[in-house]
Motif scaffolding. Structure first.
Motif, PDB file in Angstrom:
ATOM      1  N   PHE A 168       5.977   7.836   4.296  1.00  0.00           N
ATOM      2  CA  PHE A 168       4.777   8.179   3.528  1.00  0.00           C
ATOM      3  C   PHE A 168       4.123   9.434   4.103  1.00  0.00           C
ATOM      4  CE2 PHE A 168       0.311   7.993   2.422  1.00  0.00           C
ATOM      5  CZ  PHE A 168       0.330   7.628   1.086  1.00  0.00           C
ATOM      6  N   ALA A 169       4.059   9.519   5.434  1.00  0.00           N
ATOM      7  CA  ALA A 169       3.473  10.690   6.078  1.00  0.00           C
ATOM      8  C   ALA A 169       4.300  11.942   5.807  1.00  0.00           C
ATOM      9  CB  ALA A 169       3.339  10.458   7.581  1.00  0.00           C
ATOM     10  N   PHE A 170       5.623  11.779   5.704  1.00  0.00           N
ATOM     11  CA  PHE A 170       6.500  12.894   5.350  1.00  0.00           C
ATOM     12  C   PHE A 170       6.202  13.377   3.932  1.00  0.00           C
ATOM     13  CE2 PHE A 170       9.392  12.897   8.910  1.00  0.00           C
ATOM     14  CZ  PHE A 170      10.127  14.063   8.770  1.00  0.00           C
ATOM     15  N   MET A 171       6.070  12.415   3.023  1.00  0.00           N
ATOM     16  CA  MET A 171       5.917  12.730   1.599  1.00  0.00           C
ATOM     17  C   MET A 171       4.498  13.193   1.265  1.00  0.00           C
ATOM     18  SD  MET A 171       8.907  12.007   0.100  1.00  0.00           S
ATOM     19  CE  MET A 171       8.570  11.619  -1.610  1.00  0.00           C
ATOM     20  N   PHE A 172       3.516  12.567   1.911  1.00  0.00           N
ATOM     21  CA  PHE A 172       2.112  12.849   1.599  1.00  0.00           C
ATOM     22  C   PHE A 172       1.331  13.117   2.889  1.00  0.00           C
ATOM     23  CE2 PHE A 172       3.891   9.550  -1.198  1.00  0.00           C
ATOM     24  CZ  PHE A 172       3.926  10.256  -2.403  1.00  0.00           C
ATOM     25  N   PRO A 173       1.636  14.220   3.581  1.00  0.00           N
ATOM     26  CA  PRO A 173       1.042  14.456   4.914  1.00  0.00           C
ATOM     27  C   PRO A 173      -0.473  14.587   4.912  1.00  0.00           C
ATOM     28  CG  PRO A 173       2.153  16.424   4.099  1.00  0.00           C
ATOM     29  CD  PRO A 173       2.537  15.303   3.179  1.00  0.00           C
ATOM     30  N   ASN A 174      -1.046  15.017   3.809  1.00  0.00           N
ATOM     31  CA  ASN A 174      -2.496  15.235   3.778  1.00  0.00           C
ATOM     32  C   ASN A 174      -3.275  14.069   3.173  1.00  0.00           C
ATOM     33  OD1 ASN A 174      -2.520  17.882   4.968  1.00  0.00           O
ATOM     34  ND2 ASN A 174      -1.658  18.658   3.055  1.00  0.00           N
ATOM     35  N   ALA A 175      -2.564  12.986   2.824  1.00  0.00           N
ATOM     36  CA  ALA A 175      -3.262  11.791   2.338  1.00  0.00           C
ATOM     37  C   ALA A 175      -4.093  11.216   3.470  1.00  0.00           C
ATOM     38  CB  ALA A 175      -2.245  10.758   1.845  1.00  0.00           C
ATOM     39  N   GLU A 176      -5.306  10.789   3.154  1.00  0.00           N
ATOM     40  CA  GLU A 176      -6.212  10.275   4.184  1.00  0.00           C
ATOM     41  C   GLU A 176      -6.076   8.768   4.302  1.00  0.00           C
ATOM     42  OE1 GLU A 176     -10.130  11.740   3.295  1.00  0.00           O
ATOM     43  OE2 GLU A 176      -9.721  13.614   4.373  1.00  0.00           O
ATOM     44  N   LEU A 177      -5.853   8.302   5.529  1.00  0.00           N
ATOM     45  CA  LEU A 177      -5.649   6.883   5.819  1.00  0.00           C
ATOM     46  C   LEU A 177      -6.719   6.427   6.804  1.00  0.00           C
ATOM     47  CD1 LEU A 177      -1.779   6.980   6.437  1.00  0.00           C
ATOM     48  CD2 LEU A 177      -2.963   6.580   4.273  1.00  0.00           C
ATOM     49  N   ALA A 178      -6.947   5.117   6.839  1.00  0.00           N
ATOM     50  CA  ALA A 178      -7.914   4.563   7.790  1.00  0.00           C
ATOM     51  C   ALA A 178      -7.532   3.137   8.121  1.00  0.00           C
ATOM     52  CB  ALA A 178      -9.328   4.606   7.214  1.00  0.00           C
ATOM     53  N   LEU A 179      -7.733   2.739   9.367  1.00  0.00           N
ATOM     54  CA  LEU A 179      -7.552   1.350   9.770  1.00  0.00           C
ATOM     55  C   LEU A 179      -8.647   0.494   9.154  1.00  0.00           C
ATOM     56  CD1 LEU A 179      -6.774   1.796  13.567  1.00  0.00           C
ATOM     57  CD2 LEU A 179      -5.177   0.945  11.856  1.00  0.00           C
TER      58      LEU A 179
ATOM     59  N   SER B 238       0.806  -1.219   0.000  1.00  0.00           N
ATOM     60  CA  SER B 238       0.000   0.000   0.000  1.00  0.00           C
ATOM     61  C   SER B 238       0.837   1.265   0.000  1.00  0.00           C
ATOM     62  CB  SER B 238      -0.932   0.008   1.222  1.00  0.00           C
ATOM     63  OG  SER B 238      -1.809  -1.106   1.204  1.00  0.00           O
ATOM     64  N   PHE B 239       1.938   1.276   0.769  1.00  0.00           N
ATOM     65  CA  PHE B 239       2.721   2.492   0.935  1.00  0.00           C
ATOM     66  C   PHE B 239       4.063   2.472   0.206  1.00  0.00           C
ATOM     67  CE2 PHE B 239       0.135   2.005   4.822  1.00  0.00           C
ATOM     68  CZ  PHE B 239      -0.618   3.169   4.748  1.00  0.00           C
ATOM     69  N   GLY B 240       4.637   1.276   0.032  1.00  0.00           N
ATOM     70  CA  GLY B 240       5.988   1.184  -0.509  1.00  0.00           C
ATOM     71  C   GLY B 240       6.127   1.627  -1.948  1.00  0.00           C
ATOM     72  N   SER B 241       5.169   1.255  -2.786  1.00  0.00           N
ATOM     73  CA  SER B 241       5.286   1.564  -4.217  1.00  0.00           C
ATOM     74  C   SER B 241       5.305   3.059  -4.482  1.00  0.00           C
ATOM     75  CB  SER B 241       4.147   0.905  -4.989  1.00  0.00           C
ATOM     76  OG  SER B 241       4.299  -0.501  -5.003  1.00  0.00           O
ATOM     77  N   ALA B 242       4.503   3.807  -3.728  1.00  0.00           N
ATOM     78  CA  ALA B 242       4.476   5.263  -3.911  1.00  0.00           C
ATOM     79  C   ALA B 242       5.841   5.865  -3.607  1.00  0.00           C
ATOM     80  CB  ALA B 242       3.408   5.881  -3.017  1.00  0.00           C
ATOM     81  N   LEU B 243       6.507   5.366  -2.569  1.00  0.00           N
ATOM     82  CA  LEU B 243       7.832   5.875  -2.211  1.00  0.00           C
ATOM     83  C   LEU B 243       8.878   5.459  -3.233  1.00  0.00           C
ATOM     84  CD1 LEU B 243       7.780   5.179   1.641  1.00  0.00           C
ATOM     85  CD2 LEU B 243       7.322   7.332   0.461  1.00  0.00           C
ATOM     86  N   GLU B 244       8.817   4.205  -3.689  1.00  0.00           N
ATOM     87  CA  GLU B 244       9.798   3.751  -4.676  1.00  0.00           C
ATOM     88  C   GLU B 244       9.673   4.528  -5.986  1.00  0.00           C
ATOM     89  OE1 GLU B 244      11.448  -0.293  -6.909  1.00  0.00           O
ATOM     90  OE2 GLU B 244       9.807  -0.456  -5.448  1.00  0.00           O
ATOM     91  N   LEU B 245       8.467   4.892  -6.365  1.00  0.00           N
ATOM     92  CA  LEU B 245       8.265   5.682  -7.589  1.00  0.00           C
ATOM     93  C   LEU B 245       8.952   7.044  -7.482  1.00  0.00           C
ATOM     94  CD1 LEU B 245       4.523   4.957  -8.471  1.00  0.00           C
ATOM     95  CD2 LEU B 245       6.536   4.358  -9.839  1.00  0.00           C
ATOM     96  N   PHE B 246       8.941   7.636  -6.286  1.00  0.00           N
ATOM     97  CA  PHE B 246       9.575   8.942  -6.076  1.00  0.00           C
ATOM     98  C   PHE B 246      11.087   8.815  -5.908  1.00  0.00           C
ATOM     99  CE2 PHE B 246       5.375  10.593  -5.497  1.00  0.00           C
ATOM    100  CZ  PHE B 246       5.475  11.956  -5.728  1.00  0.00           C
TER     101      PHE B 246
END
Length: 248
Positions: free
Chosen positions: A171-182, A70-78
């Motif tokens: 991920f929170a550093f890169m996309f602080p306003n992205a909305e997450l949920a448990l 869920s989170f890793g691919s977005a970081l690897e792309l950047f």
């Protein structure tokens, strides 16, 4: 896998292969690849790396790999694959370091009490290595001290959770306003609030020795360690403006 980057895909495959392997050989795999306390005879130099590819059960690996996906691919792309892999492994090693440091504190606290009451270190270690205890220890240590002392020496750590916590912090550093949920609490919360809250809960559970789901077996300080190292690396990169081109 759909929409998954190459390094994330390879990490998921490696974790799954390790998990299948442990199902086949079980005991020997954990003995050699899980993370033991450094003074335990079963500790090996490679365990701070191999432990992060081991898991204790299906739900354990499922949630870790789901978070990585869920989170890793977005970081690897950047970042690119090299920078992402460096970050992932570094957070896993940081997790092992903090977990071991906390265990060392608990072990030394109990050991010093026993030594001051006439027990010898060699005698204590011999009993622990045989999977035994001296019942007199329980008279000198509090319940929590005794549990922390014995589990620090005998217990093991497995799982990618420390590295995953580092990934979530990044991920929170890169996309602080992205909305997450448990999964079990589907209320969207911005990453800049969700992630610190998650880490604080782990810190509280680690200090208090409690568990949300009851029982134990969760290395909360390993989670906190991965998050801490993730934060430090992200802070350093941001301060020095590291970019992906240096890693490709």
């Amino acid at each position: 896998m759909r929409n998954v980057t190459e390094t994330v895909k390879q990490l998921i495959i490696i974790n799954i292969l390790f998990f299948i392997g442990t199902l086949l050989v079980s005991g020997p795999a954990y003995q050699y690849l899980a993370l033991f306390f450094p003074e335990n005879p079963d500790f090996k130099a490679w365990q701070p790396i191999t432990y992060m590819f081991m898991h204790g059960g299906f739900m354990h690996i499922f949630f870790n790999m789901f978070a990585l996906y869920s989170f890793g691919s977005a970081l690897e792309l950047f970042w690119g694959s090299k920078k992402f892999l460096f970050f992932y492994i570094s957070c896993g090693l940081g997790s092992a370091l903090v977990h071991t440091g906390v265990n060392y504190y608990h072990f030394q606290e109990g050991l010093n009490t026993l030594l001051s009451n006439g027990f010898s270190k060699s005698e204590i270690l011999q009993l622990l290595n045989e999977g035994k205890i001296d019942t007199r220890w329980q008279e000198l240590l509090t319940v929590s001290q005794f549990q922390n002392f014995t589990s620090a020496y005998i217990g093991t750590a497995v799982g990618a959770s420390g590295a995953i916590y580092g990934i979530i912090v990044a991920f929170a550093f890169m996309f602080p306003n992205a909305e997450l949920a448990l999964m079990f609490v589907p209320i969207p919360i911005k990453a800049k609030y969700f992630v610190p809250g998650l880490v604080l809960v782990d810190l509280y559970l680690g200090i208090s020795g409690k568990s949300i789901f009851g029982g134990g077996g969760i290395a909360h300080f390993a989670h906190v360690g991965g998050a801490l190292f993730g934060f430090i690396i992200m802070w350093y990169w941001k301060k020095n403006q590291f970019n992906s081109n240096r890693w490709n």
